[in-house]
Design a protein around this motif. Structure first.
Motif, mmCIF file in Angstrom:
data_model
loop_
_atom_site.group_PDB
_atom_site.id
_atom_site.type_symbol
_atom_site.label_atom_id
_atom_site.label_comp_id
_atom_site.label_asym_id
_atom_site.label_seq_id
_atom_site.Cartn_x
_atom_site.Cartn_y
_atom_site.Cartn_z
ATOM 1 N N SER A 95 0.869 -1.314 0.001
ATOM 2 C CA SER A 95 0.021 -0.107 -0.082
ATOM 3 C C SER A 95 0.910 1.345 0.143
ATOM 4 N N GLY A 96 2.011 1.271 0.671
ATOM 5 C CA GLY A 96 2.920 2.438 0.705
ATOM 6 C C GLY A 96 3.504 2.442 -0.630
ATOM 7 N N GLU A 97 3.855 1.521 -1.383
ATOM 8 C CA GLU A 97 4.354 1.872 -2.691
ATOM 9 C C GLU A 97 3.511 2.103 -3.627
ATOM 10 N N ILE A 98 1.979 1.609 -3.561
ATOM 11 C CA ILE A 98 0.873 2.103 -4.553
ATOM 12 C C ILE A 98 0.479 3.502 -4.076
ATOM 13 N N GLY A 99 0.531 3.793 -2.770
ATOM 14 C CA GLY A 99 0.301 5.325 -2.373
ATOM 15 C C GLY A 99 1.545 6.111 -3.072
ATOM 16 N N ASP A 100 2.652 5.933 -2.905
ATOM 17 C CA ASP A 100 3.600 6.640 -3.617
ATOM 18 C C ASP A 100 3.489 7.080 -5.092
ATOM 19 N N THR A 101 3.222 5.794 -5.770
ATOM 20 C CA THR A 101 3.138 5.950 -7.000
ATOM 21 C C THR A 101 1.670 6.904 -7.611
ATOM 22 N N LEU A 102 0.648 6.583 -6.764
ATOM 23 C CA LEU A 102 -0.463 7.522 -7.251
ATOM 24 C C LEU A 102 -0.160 8.862 -6.850
ATOM 25 N N GLU A 103 0.395 9.080 -5.623
ATOM 26 C CA GLU A 103 0.797 10.449 -5.058
ATOM 27 C C GLU A 103 1.739 11.323 -6.081
ATOM 28 N N LYS A 104 2.819 10.600 -6.582
ATOM 29 C CA LYS A 104 3.406 11.057 -7.689
ATOM 30 C C LYS A 104 2.944 11.483 -8.970
ATOM 31 N N THR A 105 1.980 10.533 -9.296
ATOM 32 C CA THR A 105 1.024 10.884 -10.575
ATOM 33 C C THR A 105 0.193 12.113 -10.367
ATOM 34 N N TYR A 106 -0.566 11.895 -9.116
ATOM 35 C CA TYR A 106 -1.218 13.209 -9.114
ATOM 36 C C TYR A 106 -0.442 14.502 -9.033
ATOM 37 N N ASN A 107 0.455 14.563 -8.266
ATOM 38 C CA ASN A 107 1.246 15.568 -8.302
ATOM 39 C C ASN A 107 1.889 16.185 -9.596
ATOM 40 N N LEU A 108 2.087 15.168 -10.333
ATOM 41 C CA LEU A 108 2.652 15.533 -11.782
ATOM 42 C C LEU A 108 1.444 16.235 -12.626
ATOM 43 N N LEU A 109 0.327 15.707 -12.331
ATOM 44 C CA LEU A 109 -0.559 16.250 -13.176
ATOM 45 C C LEU A 109 -1.101 17.546 -12.584
ATOM 46 N N LEU A 110 -0.963 17.929 -11.337
ATOM 47 C CA LEU A 110 -1.318 19.083 -10.627
ATOM 48 C C LEU A 110 -0.187 20.124 -10.438
ATOM 49 N N TRP A 111 0.842 19.812 -11.507
ATOM 50 C CA TRP A 111 2.031 20.992 -11.499
ATOM 51 C C TRP A 111 3.014 21.322 -10.288
ATOM 52 N N HIS A 112 2.880 20.192 -9.310
ATOM 53 C CA HIS A 112 3.817 20.396 -8.281
ATOM 54 C C HIS A 112 5.122 20.189 -8.392
ATOM 55 N N HIS A 113 5.594 19.771 -9.637
ATOM 56 C CA HIS A 113 6.895 19.857 -10.217
ATOM 57 C C HIS A 113 6.735 20.416 -11.354
ATOM 58 N N PRO A 114 6.951 21.804 -11.539
ATOM 59 C CA PRO A 114 6.488 22.427 -13.056
ATOM 60 C C PRO A 114 7.440 21.928 -13.961
ATOM 61 N N SER A 115 8.672 21.695 -13.859
ATOM 62 C CA SER A 115 9.708 21.435 -14.729
ATOM 63 C C SER A 115 9.306 19.970 -15.315
ATOM 64 N N ALA A 116 8.950 18.995 -14.399
ATOM 65 C CA ALA A 116 8.526 17.738 -14.976
ATOM 66 C C ALA A 116 7.252 17.650 -15.759
#
Length: 390
Positions: free
Chosen positions: A132-153
């Protein structure tokens, strides 16, 4: 009606469902292992055949029929196996599936009573916690990528999708499908295999892996927001030392490599505006003219100025200067006889009478201002004196 979700915890039922789960998951695990074996070239002849068949199917536009044919072959194989026809032509033992369980013996507690129940609960809890920790990290990184929390990426992904969209608008559908199919085949069979066999090449050239590693989780985003609030409060209380360039985002792979090369802590990774350094040359006025300059890059961290030659062949090609040990930084000419004001900076340290001279900056004034801002933030005397003179 009874709600099954409210059933009391039962050792027998938990053990039975846990065993069912892994048995049902076993075909999927085996399929993933086969696919990984093909793309990792564990058997060169079989992987080469699959690669050539895939590329040929994409080039001829028959990938979908090939996929459907493989589905039909798989269903036919299952029918022959379930009907017992294959058993007549094979000497396989039908009990091997039950004896070769996917889970090791230590993951299937056989003890009875309270001890067996505790072992099983601990095993299930550990697996759920880790997965669940691995899946949670994957989902959170995906959401943050879509929400421009890492603008350059996100900007890079946006430009890639935009390019793919424009290509799909210009090229015919069949050609677009062929191009993307060939690209996926190259990524799966060639690039992935090279990166797997040569980790150093992967760390240097796999930009997507670097982007994924640098993407923040929700916890890292919250920490960053708190740091930004603190920095804004410090900037408002000390407007003279406020500087937009003096910021540091999440730790990335390039930061780890930099700190390893210069033997620094992660707190002294380059500032965001200095991630890639500034091009310059190190000037040694005591050497002959042919060997007087050394091209490289200068970096700025919270407490150090670092220089690294472009050759980077050994540790002698890089050095650091502690900000607190600097006596003065001033603009100068690389050579006294040159006309004009020059494009060099002289850094005088407390333990060395000979100044360190950097030249050939594209924007010397900007570099000088940022070095002064770094010294003022640390309340160093050499930066304050320059401010008073100005």
């Amino acid at each position: 009606q009874d709600d099954p979700s409210k059933d009391p915890v039962s050792y027998k039922k938990l053990r039975k469902n846990w065993k069912r789960f892994w048995e049902d998951l076993k075909p999927i695990v085996e399929f993933v292992k086969v696919v990984n074996g093909v793309v990792n070239w564990e058997q060169w002849s079989f992987s080469l055949a699959c690669f050539l068949i895939y590329m040929y199917a994409v080039w001829k536009g028959v990938l979908i029929p090939l996929f459907l044919l493989l589905c039909l072959i798989g269903l036919a194989h299952s029918y022959l196996k379930s009907s017992g026809i294959m058993a007549q032509f094979s000497s396989e033992n039908q009990n091997t599936d039950s004896s070769s369980n996917a889970q090791p013996s230590e993951q299937s507690p056989q003890s009875t009573g309270a001890r067996g129940y505790l072992e099983l609960v601990t095993l299930v809890a550990q697996q759920v916690q880790n997965k669940s920790g691995e899946i949670g990290d994957t989902l959170e990184k995906t959401y943050n990528l879509l929400l421009w929390h890492h603008p350059s990426a996100t900007k890079r992904i946006f430009m890639m999708i935009l390019g793919a969209f424009l290509v799909s608008c210009v090229l015919p559908e069949a050609t677009t499908f062929r191009v993307f199919g060939l690209f996926i085949g190259y990524k799966l069979f060639i690039e992935r295999s090279v990166y797997r066999r040569f980790p150093k090449v992967k760390r240097k050239y796999d930009s997507m892996a670097k982007i994924w590693e640098e993407l923040p989780t929700n916890a890292e985003v919250e920490v960053r927001e708190v740091l930004q609030v603190q920095q804004s409060q410090n900037s408002s209380s000390n407007p003279e030392t406020a500087s937009d360039f003096y910021s540091m985002t999440a730790v990335g792979s390039s930061d780890h490599e930099f700190c390893e090369r210069f033997n620094l802590d992660m707190d002294d990774r380059p500032l965001d505006a200095w991630k890639h350094g500034r091009r310059c040359v190190l000037i040694d006025r005591d050497r002959p003219l042919s060997n007087m300059v050394a091209p490289g890059r200068i970096f700025l961290t919270r407490h150090y100025i670092g220089f690294e030659r472009l050759s980077k062949s050994n540790n002698e090609d890089r050095f650091i200067i502690t900000l607190s040990e600097i006596s003065a930084i001033k603009k100068a000419k690389p050579f006294a006889r040159l006309p004009g004001s020059g494009m060099a900076l002289e850094i005088v340290t407390q333990h060395n009478e000979k100044p360190v001279v950097f030249g050939a900056f594209l924007n010397r004034h900007e570099v000088f201002s940022e070095l002064m801002a770094a010294g003022q933030r640390e309340q160093l005397s050499w930066a304050q004196e320059v401010t008073e003179q100005n």
